[in-house]
Design a protein around this motif. Structure first.
Motif, PDB file in Angstrom:
ATOM      1  N   ARG A  23       4.549   5.153   6.576  1.00 26.59           N
ATOM      2  CA  ARG A  23       3.565   3.833   6.269  1.00 26.59           C
ATOM      3  C   ARG A  23       4.715   2.856   6.988  1.00 26.59           C
ATOM      4  O   ARG A  23       4.380   1.822   7.027  1.00 26.59           O
ATOM      5  N   MET A  81       4.138   8.609   2.756  1.00 28.81           N
ATOM      6  CA  MET A  81       4.741   7.449   2.656  1.00 28.81           C
ATOM      7  C   MET A  81       5.451   6.937   3.697  1.00 28.81           C
ATOM      8  O   MET A  81       5.691   5.794   4.067  1.00 28.81           O
ATOM      9  N   SER A  92       2.741   1.669  -3.182  1.00 32.36           N
ATOM     10  CA  SER A  92       1.839   2.167  -4.494  1.00 32.36           C
ATOM     11  C   SER A  92       1.385   3.407  -4.514  1.00 32.36           C
ATOM     12  O   SER A  92       1.103   4.035  -5.472  1.00 32.36           O
ATOM     13  N   LEU A  93       1.565   4.263  -3.299  1.00 30.48           N
ATOM     14  CA  LEU A  93       0.904   5.618  -3.233  1.00 30.48           C
ATOM     15  C   LEU A  93       1.537   6.478  -4.269  1.00 30.48           C
ATOM     16  O   LEU A  93       0.662   7.190  -4.801  1.00 30.48           O
ATOM     17  N   TRP A 148       0.988  -1.128   0.089  1.00 27.42           N
ATOM     18  CA  TRP A 148       0.130  -0.155  -0.011  1.00 27.42           C
ATOM     19  C   TRP A 148       0.860   1.226   0.009  1.00 27.42           C
ATOM     20  O   TRP A 148       0.726   2.162  -1.010  1.00 27.42           O
ATOM     21  N   ALA A 149       1.973   1.210   0.864  1.00 24.94           N
ATOM     22  CA  ALA A 149       2.597   2.308   0.941  1.00 24.94           C
ATOM     23  C   ALA A 149       3.499   2.664  -0.247  1.00 24.94           C
ATOM     24  O   ALA A 149       3.714   3.946  -0.912  1.00 24.94           O
ATOM     25  N   TYR A 178      -6.349  -0.905  -3.223  1.00 19.58           N
ATOM     26  CA  TYR A 178      -6.803   0.323  -2.078  1.00 19.58           C
ATOM     27  C   TYR A 178      -6.004   1.440  -2.052  1.00 19.58           C
ATOM     28  O   TYR A 178      -6.328   2.564  -1.861  1.00 19.58           O
ATOM     29  N   GLY A 179      -4.537   1.366  -2.246  1.00 17.39           N
ATOM     30  CA  GLY A 179      -3.790   2.465  -2.119  1.00 17.39           C
ATOM     31  C   GLY A 179      -4.299   3.593  -3.567  1.00 17.39           C
ATOM     32  O   GLY A 179      -4.109   4.561  -3.386  1.00 17.39           O
ATOM     33  N   ALA A 184      -3.937  -4.320  -1.779  1.00 18.67           N
ATOM     34  CA  ALA A 184      -3.318  -3.333  -1.458  1.00 18.67           C
ATOM     35  C   ALA A 184      -3.091  -2.357  -2.493  1.00 18.67           C
ATOM     36  O   ALA A 184      -3.212  -1.110  -2.422  1.00 18.67           O
ATOM     37  N   PHE A 210      -7.336   5.149  -2.519  1.00 23.39           N
ATOM     38  CA  PHE A 210      -7.073   6.106  -1.111  1.00 23.39           C
ATOM     39  C   PHE A 210      -6.565   7.348  -1.757  1.00 23.39           C
ATOM     40  O   PHE A 210      -6.879   8.538  -1.375  1.00 23.39           O
ATOM     41  N   ILE A 211      -5.460   7.304  -2.682  1.00 22.42           N
ATOM     42  CA  ILE A 211      -4.858   8.591  -3.247  1.00 22.42           C
ATOM     43  C   ILE A 211      -5.667   9.306  -4.068  1.00 22.42           C
ATOM     44  O   ILE A 211      -5.647  10.723  -4.214  1.00 22.42           O
TER      45      ILE A 211
END
Length: 930
Positions: A867, A864, A575-576, A572-573, A626-627, A623, A630-631
Motif C-alpha cells: 500500500r 499492507m 486499517s487493514l 485504508w492500508a 472500505y478497509g 477509508a 475489504f478485509i
C-alpha cells in the motif's frame, strides 16, 4: 462450498402432521424477481440517462436560437450607440425589441435597462419584466458578463450593451417562457416510461418461459423425490424405487429409503463420477444477458427515434432564425435602393454565426435557377448549386420577396453529423450500461441460483449420503419453504423416524445436528455493490477535489489535488490489520455490515464537502469502512475454502472486486455529467447501504455458522522478520509497490486529470475509458492464472506485466489523445492481470518454510506493505506533472516501471545464487564432519 453443523435447539422441530400441499414455483419466483430487477435496472438506467442527454440537447438548441436572436438585437442597439446616441435616445429601440419578441411566441418580455437597473424600454408582459429585473438586481448587478438563469418556468438572459469605447451602457434582458419546453419534456418522459414498461414486461415474460423450461427437469426431480417421501410417510411403496430413479440425488435417496426401512444395511455411497455440472445456471445466465442486451437496444432504438422527432423541429427553428436574419439584411439593402445583383460582401456577415454554431456548415443565397451566391461553407469544398447541398446537409430555406414575388432564397445547411455525434454519445453510454447490467446480472443470477438451489442441493446430497452410511442424527437445516426446503423437511422426517427406530432398540445416538451450506459466491453481490459505490467517483474525483482547491503551504496545486487520494490509501492500508482482527472477533456478517455503514456515511459526507479539510476527513472515514469490508470479504473467502480451492476462491473475490470497480467507474462518470458530483456521492452512499441490507437479509440465517477461531495476532517481530528477507523486499519494492503506484498515480489521478485538462472530454467519456482497465482485469485474469499454473514461470509473467505497464504509459506519451488514453488504460489492465496475480504465489514459493511467520501473516504484511505504492502514487505523479508536464510525466513513469523490472530480475538472480552458495557451503561443512 463448505458444510457447517448447527445444533441449536431452535432447529430441533417436532414431527407433526405431514402437509401435502405442494408449494409450486418458489424457485421460479426468486429467479423471476431477479430477472425483473436486472432488466429494470438496465432499461430504466438507459432511459434515465438518455432522457437527460436529450434534455441537454433540446435545451441547447433553444438557447442557441435565442442567442442568435439576442445577438441580432444587441448588434442593432450597439450600432446606434456607436453613433454617439444614448440608450434612451434610440428611436429604433422599440422596433428592434418588437421584432425580437415576434420571432418566438415563448418570448414573454424583452427589456433594456441602464447600468444601474432603471427600465428604459419594454416589450411584452410587465410582470415578467419586473421578475427579470429583480433577478438582475439581486444576482447580476455589477457584472458586465453575459448571464443566463434557468428558472422553473422560464429562461432569463442578460447581455451587456457596449458603446464604441467598450463601456457597458446598459443591458438587454429577455424572458423566454418554458411552457412548450416543459410540455415536450413531459411528453417524452411519458413515452419513455411506456416504452420501458412494455419492453420490461415482454422481456420478463420471455425470460420466465425460458427459465421455466431450463429448470423444469430439476423441479420435476425435486417433486418426484418429495412425492416419494410423502408415500413413505403414508405407508405406501416408494415411487422412485418402482420407476427407477433418475439422476444422482434420486438414486442416493432410493438407497437412503432402503436403509431407513431396513431393506438394506448402512453402507458408503459411491461418489465416483457423480459430480453434476452447472449448465442450467449458465444457460439461465446467458438467457438473462441476451434479454438485457435485446431489451436495452430495443428500448434505446425507440428512444432515439423519439429524440430525433423532437430535436429536428428545434434544429429547423434555429436554422430558420439564421435564414430570416440573413433575409432581413438583404431586405434592408433592397429597401434602401441597392439592386439585388449589386449586393456584395454578404458572406462576411456569416462568419460570427458559423463560429458560434459549429453545426451550421453552410449559409448562402439561392437564385431562381438553383445556383448559389453569397455562400460560405465551413469546409474547403465550394458549393455552387443547391443539388450539391442536399446530399450533405439538412437544408432549411427562407424566401426573399420583392413586389410580391420570390426573387431568391436564403439557404442554411446544418451538418447532420453534429446531431449524430450527440446521439453517438448516447450509444456509447448504452454500451457502458450493457456491460454494467451484464456484470450485475452475472452477480445476482449466480448468487440466487447458488443460494437457493445449487448450494442447498449439495447440502441435501451430503445429508442423504451420510444417512446411507447410517448417520441418522444428521439433518438438513431448512432456510426457505421452496421446493428444496420442502424436500429437506421431508428428508428430516424420514431420518428422524429412522433415528427413533435405532433408539428404540436401546442404542444411544447423539443429538441431531442440522447441516447448512455456505459458498464463497454469497459474498460477491454485497462486495460488488460496495466496490461499485466507492468506484463511482473514480473518473471525476480529481475534478471534484479541484473544485474546492485551496493552497496548503508550498505544495503545488497538483499535489494538493492528489492529497485526498493518498490520504485515503494511507488510512485504508493502516486499517487493514486492525480491521482483520476485529472481523475475526465479531464475525464476518457484523463486520461487513459495520464497514458498509461507515463507508456509506463517509461517501455521504464526501458529497456534503465544501472545503478541502472537510473532504480529507470524510475520505479518512470512508477509508476505514472500505478497509473493513475489504478485509472481511477476504476473510469470508478464507473461512469457506480449503487449501485445494482457496486460489479459486480468491479469484472469485477479485472478480467481484474488479467487476464492481469497472461498473462504478463507467456509471459514475455518466451520472456525474447528468446529476453532478454531490448527487453521485449521495447515490453511492445509498448503494453502500444496500450492500449492508443485502448482508442483513442473506447472511442473518448463516450468522451462527461462522467459525470465529482465534488467530495469533500480528507482532512487530513478524514485520522485522519479513522486512529483512531479501525475496520479500525484492518482490514488494520492485514489483508490488510500483504496480500499486501506477494504479493510483496514473489510473486514479493522472488519467482523469489529463482527460479533463488536456483532452477536454466529458465525465461520461472518462468513465468509459477507465472501465477498460476493469474489463481487462475481469477477462484476462482467469486466463493469466491458468497460464501461470500451466507454464510455472511466475517470474516471467511478473516481468512481462511490469514491462507492459511501462509500455502502456509510453503509448500515451506517443499518442496523447483520447484513443491513446483508451489504449493505455486497456494495456495497463492487461499488464496488471498478467503480472499482479503471480506475485503472492512467487513470494510464498520463495520464502515458505524459510521464515518463522505463518502464511496468513506473510500475505497480510505483504498486502499492507504494498500500500506504500497506493499512497505514494498520486503524490509522485503530482510532482512529475508539476515539474515536467503530463506527457513527459508519463514517459518518466514508464521508464521507472521498466527499470524496476530489470532490477527485480537481477536482484532475484543474485539472491538465488547467494542462497545456493550458502546451501552448498553448509552441505560441504556437513560432509567433512566425522
Amino acid at each position: 462450498m463448505k458444510v457447517l453443523a448447527d445444533q441449536q435447539e431452535g432447529f430441533k422441530r417436532p414431527i407433526g402432521r405431514v402437509n401435502s400441499v405442494r408449494y409450486h414455483g418458489r424457485l421460479i419466483n426468486k429467479l423471476a424477481l431477479t430477472l425483473v430487477f436486472v432488466l429494470t435496472f438496465a432499461v430504466v438506467l438507459c432511459s434515465f440517462l438518455n432522457y437527460f442527454k436529450f434534455q441537454e440537447n433540446y435545451r441547447q438548441l433553444i438557447l442557441d436560437r435565442l442567442n442568435i436572436v439576442i445577438a441580432e438585437a444587441v448588434y442593432n442597439i450597439e450600432y446606434g450607440l456607436g453613433l454617439g446616441l444614448r440608450l434612451g435616445e434610440l428611436d429604433q429601440m422599440n422596433q428592434t425589441l418588437t421584432r425580437v419578441s415576434q420571432r418566438d411566441d415563448q418570448v414573454s418580455a424583452i427589456l433594456v435597462i441602464n447600468s444601474v437597473g432603471e427600465l428604459l424600454h419594454l416589450e411584452g408582459d410587465a410582470s415578467n419584466a419586473q421578475a427579470a429585473l429583480t433577478t438582475w438586481l439581486l444576482d447580476w448587478q455589477g457584472s458586465s458578463a453575459n448571464q443566463l438563469a434557468e428558472q422553473e418556468q422560464s429562461f432569463v438572459f442578460s447581455q451587456a450593451l457596449h458603446n464604441s469605447f467598450g463601456q457597458a451602457e446598459g443591458f438587454l434582458l429577455l424572458i423566454y417562457e418554458k411552457d412548450d419546453f416543459n410540455r415536450v419534456l413531459q411528453q417524452v418522459q411519458k413515452r419513455l416510461f411506456q416504452a420501458a414498461l412494455l419492453v420490461i414486461l415482454l422481456a420478463t415474460l420471455i425470460g420466465l418461459v425460458v427459465v421455466y423450461l431450463l429448470l423444469r427437469p430439476t423441479l420435476r426431480s425435486l417433486h418426484r423425490m418429495f412425492d416419494s417421501l410423502l408415500q413413505l410417510e403414508a405407508g405406501q411403496p416408494s415411487a422412485l424405487r418402482a420407476n427407477n430413479a433418475q439422476g444422482v440425488i434420486e438414486a442416493d435417496l432410493v438407497e437412503l429409503e432402503q436403509v431407513c426401512l431396513g431393506d438394506a444395511i448402512p453402507h458408503a455411497v459411491d461418489t465416483q463420477g457423480k459430480n453434476q455440472g452447472n449448465r442450467g445456471a449458465l444457460a439461465i445466465l446467458a438467457t438473462t444477458i441476451v434479454l438485457i442486451i435485446v431489451a436495452t437496444i430495443a428500448s434505446a432504438w425507440y428512444q432515439l427515434e423519439i429524440f430525433k422527432a423532437e430535436l429536428l423541429p428545434q434544429e429547423a427553428k434555429k436554422a430558420l432564425v439564421i435564414a430570416e436574419q440573413v433575409s432581413g439584411k438583404i431586405d434592408y439593402l433592397l429597401t434602401n435602393g441597392v439592386p439585388f445583383e449589386r449586393i456584395q460582401g454578404l458572406a462576411v456577415t456569416y462568419v460570427p454565426i458559423q463560429d458560434s454554431h459549429p453545426d451550421v456548415e453552410f449559409i448562402g443565397v439561392m437564385q431562381g435557377d438553383g445556383s448559389l451566391i453569397h455562400s460560405r461553407g465551413q469546409g474547403e469544398e465550394a458549393f455552387t448549386a443547391i443539388n450539391q447541398l442536399s446530399r450533405r446537409f439538412n437544408l432549411y430555406q427562407t424566401p426573399i420577396q420583392r413586389d410580391d414575388r420570390v426573387i431568391a432564397g436564403v439557404v442554411v445547411g446544418i451538418d447532420p453529423a453534429v446531431m449524430a455525434n450527440s446521439l453517438r454519445e448516447i450509444i456509447l453510454d448504452i454500451a457502458a450500461i450493457l456491460v454494467v447490467a451484464s456484470l450485475l446480472a452475472t452477480e445476482l443470477i449466480l448468487f440466487v441460483i447458488s443460494y437457493t438451489l445449487t448450494t442447498p442441493l449439495l447440502t441435501l446430497r451430503s445429508v442423504i449420503e451420510r444417512g446411507v452410511k447410517g448417520e441418522f442424527n444428521v439433518g438438513m437445516r431448512v432456510l426457505f419453504r421452496d421446493e428444496v426446503g420442502r424436500l429437506g423437511e421431508k428428508l428430516n422426517h424420514l431420518l428422524d423416524g429412522a433415528r427413533r427406530k435405532v433408539i428404540a432398540t436401546g442404542e444411544r445416538l447423539p443429538d441431531p445436528t442440522y447441516l447448512t451450506s455456505v459458498s464463497v459466491n454469497f459474498v460477491r453481490p454485497p462486495l460488488f455493490l460496495l466496490v461499485f459505490s466507492e468506484s463511482m467517483s473514480l473518473s471525476f474525483f480529481p475534478s471534484f477535489v479541484e473544485s474546492m482547491y485551496e493552497p496548503i503551504g508550498n505544495l503545488s496545486k497538483s499535489m494538493i489535488i492528489g492529497l485526498p487520494i493518498s490520504v485515503f490509501m494511507a488510512i485504508w492500508a493502516l486499517s487493514l490489520p486492525f480491521a482483520g482482527q476485529w472481523s475475526d472477533a465479531v464475525g464476518r456478517r457484523r463486520a461487513f455490515m459495520v464497514g458498509s455503514v461507515i463507508t456509506a456515511l463517509g461517501l455521504f459526507c464526501t458529497g456534503l464537502a465544501t472545503d478541502l479539510w472537510f473532504l480529507l476527513g470524510a475520505r479518512c472515514f470512508t477509508a476505514v469502512g472500505y478497509g473493513l469490508v475489504f478485509i472481511t470479504a477476504q476473510g469470508f473467502v478464507t473461512d469457506n475454502t480449503q487449501a485445494h480451492n482457496r486460489t479459486k476462491g480468491m479469484a472469485t473475490f477479485l472478480s467481484g472486486f474488479f467487476s464492481g470497480s469497472l461498473c462504478g467507474a463507467a456509471i459514475g462518470g455518466i451520472l456525474s455529467d447528468r446529476i453532478g458530483f454531490s448527487m453521485t456521492f449521495f447515490l453511492s452512499a445509498i448503494l453502500s447501504l444496500a450492500s449492508a441490507l443485502f448482508v442483513v437479509q442473506f447472511f442473518a440465517k448463516n450468522d451462527d455458522s461462522e467459525e470465529k477461531l482465534p488467530g495469533s495476532k500480528l507482532a512487530w517481530s513478524d514485520f522485522k522478520t519479513l522486512w529483512v528477507n531479501p525475496y520479500f523486499l525484492i518482490i514488494t519494492f520492485f514489483s508490488a509497490i510500483p504496480a500499486k503506484a501506477t494504479l493510483t498515480g496514473f489510473l486514479y489521478y493522472s488519467a482523469p486529470m489529463f482527460m479533463k485538462d488536456q483532452l477536454d472530454v466529458s465525465q461520461s467519456s472518462a468513465g468509459r475509458v477507465l472501465m477498460a482497465y476493469g474489463l481487462a482485469i475481469v477477462i484476462i485474469s482467469p486466463l493469466s492464472a491458468w497460464l501461470v499454473d500451466y507454464f510455472k514461470r511466475k517470474r516471467t509473467f511478473i516481468a512481462l506485466g511490469g514491462l507492459l505497464s511501462g509500455g502502456a504509459l509510453c503509448s500515451l506519451y506517443l499518442l496523447p489523445n483520447e484513443q491513446g488514453m483508451l489504449l493505455s488504460v486497456l494495456l495497463l489492465g492487461i499488464a496488471h492481470a498478467i503480472g499482479i496475480s503471480p506475485q503472492i504465489a512467487l513470494l510464498t514459493e520463495l520464502i515458505e518454510g524459510k521464515v518463522d511467520v505463518s502464511m496468513g501473516k506473510i500475505i497480510g504484511i505483504f498486502r499492507m506493505t504494498e500500500r506504500i505504492g497506493n499512497i505514494a502514487g498520486p503524490l509522485v505523479a503530482a510532482v512529475l506533472i508539476t515539474v515536467v508536464g503530463y506527457t513527459d510525466a508519463f514517459l518518466w513513469f514508464s521508464g521507472f516501471l521498466m527499470m524496476n523490472v530489470f532490477i527485480m530480475l537481477l536482484l532475484l538472480a543474485v539472491a538465488s545464487r547467494f542462497e545456493r552458495n550458502s546451501l552448498n557451503k553448509a552441505a560441504a561443512r556437513v560432509e567433512v564432519l566425522p
